[in-house]
Design a protein around this motif. Structure first.
Motif, PDB file in Angstrom:
ATOM      1  N   GLU A  65       0.803  -1.225   0.000  1.00 17.14           N
ATOM      2  CA  GLU A  65       0.000   0.000   0.000  1.00 17.14           C
ATOM      3  C   GLU A  65       0.840   1.282   0.000  1.00 17.14           C
ATOM      4  O   GLU A  65       0.294   2.392  -0.042  1.00 17.14           O
ATOM      5  N   THR A  66       2.165   1.160   0.024  1.00 15.74           N
ATOM      6  CA  THR A  66       3.030   2.344   0.008  1.00 15.74           C
ATOM      7  C   THR A  66       2.776   3.167  -1.251  1.00 15.74           C
ATOM      8  O   THR A  66       2.773   2.634  -2.360  1.00 15.74           O
ATOM      9  N   ALA A  67       2.588   4.454  -1.066  1.00 11.97           N
ATOM     10  CA  ALA A  67       2.343   5.359  -2.192  1.00 11.97           C
ATOM     11  C   ALA A  67       3.625   5.563  -2.998  1.00 11.97           C
ATOM     12  O   ALA A  67       4.719   5.618  -2.440  1.00 11.97           O
ATOM     13  N   ILE A  68       3.457   5.645  -4.304  1.00 14.27           N
ATOM     14  CA  ILE A  68       4.568   5.974  -5.191  1.00 14.27           C
ATOM     15  C   ILE A  68       4.128   7.093  -6.116  1.00 14.27           C
ATOM     16  O   ILE A  68       2.933   7.323  -6.319  1.00 14.27           O
ATOM     17  N   LYS A  69       5.132   7.776  -6.658  1.00 17.04           N
ATOM     18  CA  LYS A  69       4.835   8.865  -7.585  1.00 17.04           C
ATOM     19  C   LYS A  69       5.938   8.943  -8.630  1.00 17.04           C
ATOM     20  O   LYS A  69       7.017   8.364  -8.458  1.00 17.04           O
ATOM     21  N   GLU A  70       5.648   9.665  -9.679  1.00 16.42           N
ATOM     22  CA  GLU A  70       6.624   9.875 -10.742  1.00 16.42           C
ATOM     23  C   GLU A  70       7.899  10.449 -10.133  1.00 16.42           C
ATOM     24  O   GLU A  70       7.846  11.316  -9.255  1.00 16.42           O
ATOM     25  N   GLY A  71       9.042   9.926 -10.548  1.00 12.15           N
ATOM     26  CA  GLY A  71      10.326  10.395 -10.048  1.00 12.15           C
ATOM     27  C   GLY A  71      10.903   9.561  -8.926  1.00 12.15           C
ATOM     28  O   GLY A  71      12.066   9.739  -8.566  1.00 12.15           O
ATOM     29  N   ASP A  72      10.115   8.655  -8.353  1.00  8.64           N
ATOM     30  CA  ASP A  72      10.626   7.789  -7.288  1.00  8.64           C
ATOM     31  C   ASP A  72      11.637   6.794  -7.850  1.00  8.64           C
ATOM     32  O   ASP A  72      11.657   6.505  -9.049  1.00  8.64           O
ATOM     33  N   GLU A  73      12.460   6.263  -6.966  1.00 11.86           N
ATOM     34  CA  GLU A  73      13.388   5.188  -7.281  1.00 11.86           C
ATOM     35  C   GLU A  73      12.874   3.943  -6.565  1.00 11.86           C
ATOM     36  O   GLU A  73      12.739   3.947  -5.339  1.00 11.86           O
ATOM     37  N   ILE A  74      12.578   2.897  -7.330  1.00 11.56           N
ATOM     38  CA  ILE A  74      11.946   1.706  -6.760  1.00 11.56           C
ATOM     39  C   ILE A  74      12.821   0.495  -7.053  1.00 11.56           C
ATOM     40  O   ILE A  74      13.161   0.235  -8.211  1.00 11.56           O
ATOM     41  N   ALA A  75      13.193  -0.208  -5.996  1.00 14.98           N
ATOM     42  CA  ALA A  75      14.050  -1.381  -6.124  1.00 14.98           C
ATOM     43  C   ALA A  75      13.277  -2.636  -5.756  1.00 14.98           C
ATOM     44  O   ALA A  75      12.515  -2.644  -4.789  1.00 14.98           O
ATOM     45  N   PHE A  76      13.492  -3.675  -6.538  1.00 17.90           N
ATOM     46  CA  PHE A  76      12.906  -4.994  -6.293  1.00 17.90           C
ATOM     47  C   PHE A  76      14.043  -5.934  -5.927  1.00 17.90           C
ATOM     48  O   PHE A  76      14.972  -6.135  -6.711  1.00 17.90           O
ATOM     49  N   ILE A  77      13.968  -6.494  -4.719  1.00 18.66           N
ATOM     50  CA  ILE A  77      15.051  -7.314  -4.178  1.00 18.66           C
ATOM     51  C   ILE A  77      14.519  -8.699  -3.862  1.00 18.66           C
ATOM     52  O   ILE A  77      13.528  -8.823  -3.124  1.00 18.66           O
ATOM     53  N   PRO A  78      15.172  -9.752  -4.378  1.00 21.64           N
ATOM     54  CA  PRO A  78      14.711 -11.104  -4.066  1.00 21.64           C
ATOM     55  C   PRO A  78      14.667 -11.346  -2.564  1.00 21.64           C
ATOM     56  O   PRO A  78      15.518 -10.856  -1.814  1.00 21.64           O
TER      57      PRO A  78
END
Length: 82
Positions: A65-78
């Motif tokens: 449910e964490t909000a995200i917006k344009e310009g964010d840096e999003i990491a996906f970690i196993p």
């Protein structure tokens, strides 16, 4: 643009370590992002679905449910590297 980063086996299975995307207006949470990525690319859906990955938004742990917006840096970690 929003920067998406993929680590370890995620990068291998998706054949990329990062990408820049423009988020649709409907994508405003981590869950919505994962759903959107899954509709865009079946391999991405398989890699990111379920509890297999941890997500960081701007270097902070994130929940679905964490909000995200344009310009964010999003990491996906196993999960095993978390």
């Amino acid at each position: 643009m929003t920067k998406l980063m993929y680590f370890a086996q995620l990068a291998e299975s998706l054949d990329r370590t990062s990408e820049q995307v423009t988020l649709p207006a409907s994508v405003s949470s981590v869950k919505a992002l994962i759903d959107w990525l899954g509709r865009r690319d079946d391999a991405c859906w398989k890699a990111l679905a379920g509890d297999k990955v941890a997500v960081m938004v701007n270097r902070q742990p994130a929940a679905p449910e964490t909000a995200i917006k344009e310009g964010d840096e999003i990491a996906f970690i196993p999960e095993r590297l978390k």
